[in-house]
Every structure is written in C-alpha cells, then in structure tokens.
Design an enzyme around this catalytic site. Structure first.
Site, PDB file in Angstrom:
ATOM      1  N   GLU A 505       9.605   2.984  56.916  1.00 48.34           N
ATOM      2  CA  GLU A 505       8.671   4.135  56.905  1.00 48.34           C
ATOM      3  C   GLU A 505       9.391   5.457  56.644  1.00 48.34           C
ATOM      4  OE1 GLU A 505       5.911   4.261  60.172  1.00 48.34           O
ATOM      5  OE2 GLU A 505       5.191   2.248  59.756  1.00 48.34           O
TER       6      GLU A 505
HETATM    7  C1  LIG Z   1      12.984  -4.716  57.913  1.00 42.97           C
HETATM    8  C2  LIG Z   1      12.277  -3.933  56.879  1.00 42.97           C
HETATM    9  C3  LIG Z   1      10.899  -4.002  56.780  1.00 42.97           C
HETATM   10  C4  LIG Z   1      10.230  -3.311  55.771  1.00 42.97           C
HETATM   11  N1  LIG Z   1       8.880  -3.462  55.625  1.00 42.97           N
HETATM   12  C5  LIG Z   1       8.280  -2.908  54.535  1.00 42.97           C
HETATM   13  C6  LIG Z   1       6.902  -3.184  54.251  1.00 42.97           C
HETATM   14  O1  LIG Z   1       6.211  -3.895  54.997  1.00 42.97           O
HETATM   15  N2  LIG Z   1       6.360  -2.650  53.126  1.00 42.97           N
HETATM   16  C7  LIG Z   1       7.078  -1.856  52.278  1.00 42.97           C
HETATM   17  O2  LIG Z   1       6.535  -1.423  51.283  1.00 42.97           O
HETATM   18  N3  LIG Z   1       8.376  -1.565  52.528  1.00 42.97           N
HETATM   19  C8  LIG Z   1       9.001  -2.075  53.625  1.00 42.97           C
HETATM   20  N4  LIG Z   1      10.326  -1.800  53.868  1.00 42.97           N
HETATM   21  C9  LIG Z   1      11.043  -0.920  52.963  1.00 42.97           C
HETATM   22  C10 LIG Z   1      11.482   0.404  53.572  1.00 42.97           C
HETATM   23  O3  LIG Z   1      10.412   1.284  53.658  1.00 42.97           O
HETATM   24  C11 LIG Z   1      12.638   0.906  52.691  1.00 42.97           C
HETATM   25  O4  LIG Z   1      13.748   0.111  53.026  1.00 42.97           O
HETATM   26  C12 LIG Z   1      12.941   2.347  52.883  1.00 42.97           C
HETATM   27  O5  LIG Z   1      11.949   3.129  52.307  1.00 42.97           O
HETATM   28  C13 LIG Z   1      14.305   2.759  52.297  1.00 42.97           C
HETATM   29  O6  LIG Z   1      14.497   2.273  50.993  1.00 42.97           O
HETATM   30  P1  LIG Z   1      15.850   1.521  50.619  1.00 42.97           P
HETATM   31  O7  LIG Z   1      16.112   0.511  51.663  1.00 42.97           O
HETATM   32  O8  LIG Z   1      15.742   1.068  49.235  1.00 42.97           O
HETATM   33  O9  LIG Z   1      16.992   2.609  50.773  1.00 42.97           O
HETATM   34  P2  LIG Z   1      17.446   3.656  49.658  1.00 42.97           P
HETATM   35  O10 LIG Z   1      16.268   4.322  49.077  1.00 42.97           O
HETATM   36  O11 LIG Z   1      18.405   3.017  48.755  1.00 42.97           O
HETATM   37  O12 LIG Z   1      18.190   4.730  50.555  1.00 42.97           O
HETATM   38  C14 LIG Z   1      19.523   4.554  51.014  1.00 42.97           C
HETATM   39  C15 LIG Z   1      19.899   5.735  51.889  1.00 42.97           C
HETATM   40  O13 LIG Z   1      19.835   6.948  51.130  1.00 42.97           O
HETATM   41  C16 LIG Z   1      19.079   7.898  51.830  1.00 42.97           C
HETATM   42  N5  LIG Z   1      18.388   8.766  50.862  1.00 42.97           N
HETATM   43  C17 LIG Z   1      17.706   8.405  49.743  1.00 42.97           C
HETATM   44  N6  LIG Z   1      17.233   9.494  49.127  1.00 42.97           N
HETATM   45  C18 LIG Z   1      17.632  10.562  49.852  1.00 42.97           C
HETATM   46  C19 LIG Z   1      17.461  11.973  49.743  1.00 42.97           C
HETATM   47  N7  LIG Z   1      16.780  12.541  48.752  1.00 42.97           N
HETATM   48  N8  LIG Z   1      18.008  12.750  50.674  1.00 42.97           N
HETATM   49  C20 LIG Z   1      18.703  12.221  51.697  1.00 42.97           C
HETATM   50  N9  LIG Z   1      18.880  10.916  51.871  1.00 42.97           N
HETATM   51  C21 LIG Z   1      18.365  10.088  50.957  1.00 42.97           C
HETATM   52  C22 LIG Z   1      18.109   7.097  52.675  1.00 42.97           C
HETATM   53  O14 LIG Z   1      17.708   7.858  53.804  1.00 42.97           O
HETATM   54  C23 LIG Z   1      18.987   5.925  53.073  1.00 42.97           C
HETATM   55  O15 LIG Z   1      19.743   6.281  54.185  1.00 42.97           O
HETATM   56  C24 LIG Z   1      10.979  -2.480  54.883  1.00 42.97           C
HETATM   57  C25 LIG Z   1      12.369  -2.381  55.016  1.00 42.97           C
HETATM   58  C26 LIG Z   1      13.018  -3.094  55.994  1.00 42.97           C
HETATM   59  C27 LIG Z   1      14.516  -2.972  56.091  1.00 42.97           C
END
Ligand SMILES: Cc1cc2nc3c(=O)[nH]c(=O)nc-3n(C[C@H](O)[C@H](O)[C@H](O)COP(=O)(O)OP(=O)(O)OC[C@H]3O[C@@H](n4cnc5c(N)ncnc54)[C@H](O)[C@@H]3O)c2cc1C
Length: 855
Positions: A505
C-alpha cells in the site's frame, strides 16, 4: 531617564501590539484600525520627531492600501497572479486525483499553526456495539484459539481447512459489507480491533482477513459498483463463496503504480454466443494477495478505444474491472512466498481475455476513473488494515517482553532490571502506546465520517515503522529465544513479517518522501489549494477575486505564524491555550508551538522552492516527519482522554509525547541545516529556535517508570495490550507468560528466603531445581511452598525453552522438485483448504453456464 522610559513604552506598544495582533490572527481591517489609533495617540502624546512621525505615517499608508480591495486586486494581485500562473508546477491527472482524495480534518488544524483543539476533543471516544463486542469475544477469540502459526507457516504453508472454513463461516471476510448483502457491517473501529486481535496471533491469518476488508473488490463495489454488480458479487463475497483479490502491481509498475502497461482495448467480441462490445485484456501482475485462491479478480489496467466504440477518446486511462477467475484466458494459482509468511499471494496474468463492458466497476461511465477510485479508498483503508496488524503485533510483543524480561534471569537478576534491557522495553511500550492511540483515534474519526487522506498515509508509514521498531527491540531482549525458529518461538515470525507491512500500500520510503507532506502541503494548507484552484479558474474575473482573497489570507497567516512561532518558542508556549487543565497540559502547549513553527517553515519552503520541493525529497520528508509527530502526539493525548484519563498510564503518555515532540524538534533542526537558501534558513532559525533546541527527550527516570508499568501485572499493562489474544490456555504463549509473571511476583518472598538461606549456608546448590529440595529439607520453606515453587519453575523452564530438530526434519524440497510438477507451490495441498474448496464449488456452479469468449 524618564524620556527613555517613555520611548520604551511607545516601542513596546508598537512592537508588542503588533505581535499580539498577529499572534491572535486579528484581521487586516481591525489591525489597521488598531495601528491607526496607536499612531494617532503617539502623534498627539508621544515624543517623536516630525521626521520620525512622517516615516510612521507613510508606513501606515502602505498598510491601508490592501484594505482598498479594488485597488489591491488590480494593482497588486493581478500582476502577482500572472507570475504565479507561470510558476505553477505541472501536475498530472493522477497527482491531481491523489490530492483531491479524502478530506481535511485534524491534520488541517495542525497545518494552520493555531490548532483548534475543540475540533479534536469533540470527537467521541470510539466504542464497540454489543454485536461487535460479542464478535470479538466469540468468533474472534475462537479463531485465535484455533491458530497454530507454526503449522500454518512451516508445515502447511497455508491455513488448515478448519481455519479457512471458520473464517468464511463466521464472515471474517465480510466485516465491511453491509447487512443487506449478508455482511457484518462493522464500524472502522471494530474492523481495526478484529484485525488487531487476529494480528496479535498470526501475521498470516491477519493478512488473509485484512485484504478482503480493505482496498479490494468489496470496497470498490460498495462505493462505485452498479446495483447489478453489487447484487451479483456482494452476497457471494459476504458468504465466502467468492474470494476476492485486487491486482494493481505489475513487474514494471510497483511504487509508480500509475505507470502500468496492462491494457484493455475496446473491441467487438463474442460473449455467450452473441457479438457484443467488450474489452480485450492483457495483463501481467505480481505480488497479489489472495490471487492464488481468488474467484474474483479486481484488475487495474489502462483502457484504450482506438475504434471509438464507446466515445471520442482514444485512451481513457486507468480503469478497474472485476473478472471472474474462471473466465477463459485468466492465469492464476501460482504462489509467491513472502518471507515465510504463508498467506496466499501470487502472480496472475491474462492474454487476450475478452470480457463485456459491464465488467468495469461502476459500468462504462467509470471508464478511466480507476485511479481516482483507488486513491479515494486508500484515504480510508490505509488507516485501518496495516496499522491494525502493527497494533496487534506490538501489543503481543510488549505483553510478552514485559513478562519474559521478568522471568528470564541473568547475573541472578531478572533481565528487566538491567538499564539496557529497560531502555528497549521502554521503547517497546511507548511505541505500542502510540500505535494504539493513532489507530483508535483515527478509526474513531473515520466512523464520524472523516476520510483522512493525509492521516491515513501518516498511519500507514508510522504504525508500520513503529511496529518494526517494536519487533526489533523485542527480538533483542529475547536473545536466542527469539532467534531459534520452532513452535516455541512466538516472536520470530512476526519479526519476519514486518517488512511486508512496510512494503505494501505504498512502500514506506515513498510514503514518507512523497506522500505525507507532498499531499499534506497542498491538501491541508489553509490557502494553497484555494490559490491553485483560483489560478486555474477559467473564469478570469472569478479567479482573480478568489486568488486575491486567498493570497491576502495567506500573507496574514504567514505573518501570524512568524509572531506565534517566535513568541511560543520564547515562552516555551507556557501561555498558549489548552483544551484541558490536566497533567498533560504542557504537551498540548508543545504541540501548539511546533504547529506554528511547522507552518512557518512550510510556507517558506513552498515560497522559496516552489515545485522543486517535490524533488527535494529529504526536505519534504522532514516536514512530513514534523506533521506526523504532531499528529501522533495529539492522538496520544486524545487516546489518554478517551480511555478515561487513567493516572496509571501517565508515564506512557509522557514518554510517547515527549519522544514525538523531541523528534519534531530534531526534524526541524535537520530541515534548517539542509535548507538550500542559507539566508532564509538563518531567518527561520531566529523565529523557530530563538532559545536554541531546548526540548529534551524523555528522562531515564521516566523510562524506569514505564518499565515498572509493563513488568508489573496490573491495569496499565493490561490496557496497553487490551486487544491482544492473551487468554490463558495451552498453546498461547501470551497467556502463559502472564501467568508466569504473576507467579513470579507472588513467589518473590519465597525466592528471597531461598537466597537468604544460600547466604547463610543452609542450602548449597547453585541450581534452583535442587535449591527447592534442599530448602524444603532444611525447613526454610514448607512442602506446599516447595511444590508451588517447583511448579512455577517448570513453567518458566518451559517458556524459556527453544526447539531443536532432527537434521532431516529441516529439509525442504524445492518447489516442484518432489512431484515434478512445475506448477506445484510450497503449499502442499492448496485444494485441501476451505478456500480451494469454495473456489472449486463456485467454479462447478459456474461451469453449468460456461462462458465462451473470443475477442
Ligand atoms: C506481501 C505483498 C503483498 C502485496 N499485495 C498486493 C496486492 O494484493 N495487490 C497489489 O496490487 N499489489 C500488492 N503488493 C505490491 C505492493 O503494493 C508493492 O510491492 C509496492 O507498491 C512497492 O512496489 P515494488 O515492490 O515494486 O517496489 P519498488 O517500486 O521497486 O520500490 C523500491 C523502493 O524504492 C522506493 N521508491 C520508489 N520510488 C520512490 C520515490 N519516488 N521516492 C522515494 N522512494 C521511492 C520504494 O519506497 C521502495 O522502498 C504486495 C506486495 C507485497 C510484498
């Protein structure tokens, strides 16, 4: 001499009067009248030279001009508006939609520099209805009793069938669904309490229940679904025959979710034997909770209409639809394995899946409104499910840690007596109190109709971060006991789960850097959004009037915040208004002070950096930290009142608020150190810290009182963990630790006698088990006392024990290795779950009216 005194009197009148008017936010007209009166008096009675009087009257003339509204609009505001329009940072539709989501409540007051405490204090304390309380005491307790987290996470990598069945039967998935559709229709507060309780027992079960009750198909349907869609899905979602998931994240689009490339193209296709206008979908999603067992998939994609079949536009933007997972082409069922926490989570994809247009949530007219829907719902949902999981986990950790550190002895003493351990215990307790307060007060506000967009982001970020800090500290003070995995380890799994809540989220770094202040600065500021709207108004005359009003309001507000920040810092806010004259009154005053300082710093940051502030993430994050500290501190004070202002809880309240306000001070200091314009930073420092950084963190003595509170059985300890599953029964370490803690206090005199006897040479052994026998023989203690002590020590030994395994017990096969089936996941038998069964049942039901689709 008397001439000097007279001059001083006049100086004081002008400067003090000016500060007073600004401090009290007296409006421009009244301030001008007051200044005019003072100047007249000075002209007639004062000792100023004619030159000096001329300068003062000229300055007064400048002050009069803004009161002449027509002149002001034309000569001042119009040129400024033209410059402002050129400077306006560009804003995408998704940013605008995020900014406009939810409403502004207490966060707006904190932003104002002069919070009206009556607004917060007037909220009633949240309460459970009889039905909700019965659910917590009945089904929720029973579910907690059924949970064996080792079995779930290690042995089955899934919840056992009876647990799935019970969850569905008792409608744990349907807490937010109205009764008319067969749901439980619980308040936000009750939902938060249920999720906290289950979360205190198992992260897997908590997450499984959390998803259908937060941002997902049910919530989307309730707010945006057509009547037909509601009738079609909500009863099934309530009785568990439909299992939902919501898929937004894809491999390319994580934090930047709006950049998704999953597509839906409007086209003609065959549906149930007829040619209809529908959507041809292609998606590749990952990380989707409940996806492997879902029967209905909420899907976010970008909608295109190249042939203009539904309107004039080529591209509609992000759209949300509900897709039954038995639709031809839907790929679902494989699992991810999130840090060994065994809730169902996995990828889903679809290739050329054709669905009719009415699968769009809300129907065709909601095409392209998917992002708006999501951010609107996040403005509430983010405040509940993840903060609740942190709340449950923290309550369990503090309850366990207080007891464990009392029964675990090293150097012949309970480890709680060592200051280093006490320090960690204090943080665990204080952080738990803050999480409890934030969740309860914010859920209560939601039940009063608030849609707190900015507080939701604050809660998402801070509750999950505090949950992680609590887990870290609890791990440290449990030592090897928490490191060795096995059924006896009640902390390790929760500790592993903390990054999950941090990531979902809106991952936390992003939430802190971009969302809390990024959204708050424009959303909560009393004038900025009005100025933006006015500048963008197509009706130029109306825009000018509105901009003029907002601009001069803004200038007055900035002058007032300068005066307030300076005066409150100089006086340590001792004379500022508080809503209650209680032992916590000083903390309300501290918040008043930082509110003014924050508003001032914020305005200068926006004025000097403009749109660049968005890119200066660290500055923005620090301002967000200050806003968050104030929000959490106010929730702490309100929670203390809501719980009946119990004197026993005061150390917790004081530690929490003092810690938060100290953090606010340090964040402001770091902001000023790093502010790029050094002149402005210097000026701000004069108004914000005229006496330096004088706020101190909680004292060791206060920490000691907190340790006493969490290591002593009693009302304050119980209240701190009031929602956690603490029932005394086999298999519940929290209940057993509490029992051991109570016994340790009861038997302290006996243990003292044993120590005395050892000193006097009546008993000789170093080992407590032998000492009891020797003491009984030497008649230091009676037979009954010896039996009690033995029983107690057996219990303690059991609680301190860790598991060990035969080497072969720890071997796991690789996914698919054992069966040779590349689709086999670490979950041994997905179809053995109730969910799997429900899905099969639903699919069987649906197979009879099998859909054939071809795009
Ligand atoms: C267990 C689990 C359950 C989930 N359930 C769902 C679900 O039911 N439905 C769904 O749609 N998604 C789900 N997700 C997805 C979740 O919402 C994403 O993992 C999340 O949005 C982060 O995306 P990412 O993991 O690709 O990280 P990335 O986008 O690759 O980010 C990596 C890091 O970079 C940081 N970052 C990125 N951009 C910026 C910025 N502009 N400024 C500062 N920091 C930044 C982030 O904070 C993070 O620390 C789930 C994820 C997990 C791990």
């Amino acid at each position: 001499m008397s001439g000097l005194i007279v001059s001083l009197f006049w100086l004081l009148l002008f400067v003090g009067g000016g500060i007073f008017l600004a401090y009290q936010r007296v409006d421009l007209r009244m301030s001008t009248v007051a200044a005019g009166a003072a100047l007249l008096a000075y002209t007639m009675l004062g000792d100023g030279s004619w030159l000096w009087l001329l300068v003062l009257w000229l300055l007064f003339g400048v002050m009069v001009i803004p009161n002449l509204i027509d002149v002001r609009r034309e000569k001042i505001t119009r040129p400024l508006l033209a410059v402002y329009r050129k400077m306006l940072p560009s804003m995408s539709d998704t940013e605008r939609e995020a900014l406009e989501a939810g409403n502004v409540g207490w966060d707006g007051e904190l932003f104002s520099g002069m919070p009206n405490w009556d607004r917060l204090m007037s909220f009633p304390a949240p309460k459970l209805s009889e039905e909700e309380q019965a659910f917590l005491d009945g089904p929720c307790e029973e579910l907690c009793r059924m949970i064996d987290d080792w079995e779930i996470c290690h042995e089955l990598a899934d919840m056992p069938k009876p647990v799935w069945d019970y969850i569905i039967e008792q409608k744990f998935f349907a807490m937010i669904i109205p009764k008319q559709y067969g749901g439980l229709e619980f308040s936000a507060y009750a939902t938060a309490m249920v999720l906290s309780k289950v979360g205190s027992r198992s992260a897997t079960v908590g997450s499984t229940i959390g998803v259908p009750n937060s941002l997902g198909p049910a919530e989307l349907l309730l707010h945006y679904g057509t009547d037909e869609q509601k009738q079609r899905y909500l009863p099934g979602l309530a009785d568990g025959s439909e299992i939902p998931c919501f898929a937004l994240t894809s491999p390319q689009a994580g934090s930047d979710a709006a950049s998704l490339i999953d597509s839906g193209v409007v086209c003609k296709g065959t549906w149930n034997g007829k040619t209809v206008t529908g959507i041809r979908l292609n998606w590749d999603k990952r990380y989707i909770t409940l996806a492997p067992v879902a029967t209905v998939l909420g899907l976010a994609f970008k909608l295109y209409d190249p042939d203009h079949l539904i309107g004039d536009e080529d591209e509609y933007g992000i759209t949300a639809a509900l897709i039954p997972t038995d639709t031809a082409g839907v790929e679902i069922g494989r699992r991810h394995y999130p840090l060994t926490i065994a809730f169902q989570n996995g990828p889903t994809s679809g290739k050329d899946v054709f669905v009719p247009l009415d699968y769009i949530i809300g129907g065709q007219e909601m095409a392209g409104k998917g992002w708006k829907m999501l951010v609107e719902l996040l403005s509430v949902g983010r405040a509940i499910s993840l903060p609740a999981s942190s709340c449950g986990g923290s309550q369990a950790a503090v309850y366990a840690s207080g007891a464990y550190t009392s029964i675990r002895k090293q150097f012949n003493m309970p480890i709680a007596n060592f200051e280093g351990v006490g320090d960690a215990l204090t943080r665990i307790a204080g952080h738990t109190y803050i999480v409890n307060a934030a969740l309860s007060v914010t859920a209560g506000a939601i039940d009063q109709g608030e849609k707190p967009a900015v507080p939701s982001a604050i809660l998402k970020y801070h509750c999950t971060e505090l949950g992680r800090k609590v887990a870290n500290d609890a791990m440290d003070i449990h030592g090897g006991k928490a490191v060795m995995m096995g059924p006896k380890n009640y902390l390790g799994r929760g500790y592993m789960a903390t990054p999950i809540a941090i990531t979902v989220e809106g991952a936390n770094i992003l939430t802190r850097s971009l969302i809390i202040y990024g959204q708050g600065a424009i959303r909560c500021h009393p004038f900025v959004l009005r100025e933006l709207h006015a500048a963008g108004d197509e009706d130029q005359d109306r825009g000018l009037i509105e901009f003029d009003d907002a601009l001069f309001g803004h200038i007055g507000y900035a002058i007032s915040n300068m005066a307030r920040s300076f005066f409150l810092a100089l006086t340590h806010a001792k004379f500022s208004r508080v809503p209650l004259n209680t032992p916590t009154r000083r903390y309300y005053q501290n918040i008043n002070r930082y509110s003014a300082a924050f508003a001032l710093a914020s305005d200068f940051a926006m004025l000097t950096l403009g749109g660049d502030l968005k890119r200066r993430e660290l500055l923005s994050a620090r301002l967000g930290d200050i806003l968050s500290s104030m929000y959490l501190a106010s929730c702490t004070l309100k929670h203390f009142e809501n719980q009946g202002r119990r004197a026993a809880d005061l150390p917790l309240v004081e530690w929490s608020v003092r810690t938060l306000m100290y953090q606010a001070q340090e964040a402001l200091h770091a902001f000023l150190i790093n502010f790029p314009n050094r002149w402005v930073a210097g000026l701000l420092r004069v108004f914000i810290f005229p006496r330096g950084r004088s706020y101190s963190p909680p004292s060791d003595e206060l920490g000691g009182r907190v340790v006493e509170l969490v290591t002593t059985p009693g009302e304050a300890r119980d209240r701190l963990s009031e929602i956690a599953y603490t029932t005394l029964e086999p298999g519940n370490p929290l209940g057993q630790l509490q029992e051991a803690l109570e016994l340790s206090k009861e038997y302290q005199p006996l243990e003292k006698r044993l120590r005395q006897a050892r000193k006097e040479g009546l008993i000789h052994s170093d080992y407590i088990g032998l000492q009891i026998g020797e003491a009984e023989k030497a008649q230091v203690i009676s037979k009954a006392e010896a039996n009690n002590l033995r029983d107690y020590h057996d219990k303690v030994t059991d609680l301190l024990a860790v598991d060990d395994f035969a080497a072969g017990d720890l071997m796991r096969t690789r996914p698919g290795q054992e069966t040779g089936d590349s689709t086999a996941s670490v979950a041994p038998k997905k179809t053995s779950t109730g969910a799997g069964k429900s899905k099969k049942k639903t699919r069987r039901k649906k197979a009879s009216k099998k859909k054939t689709s071809k795009a």
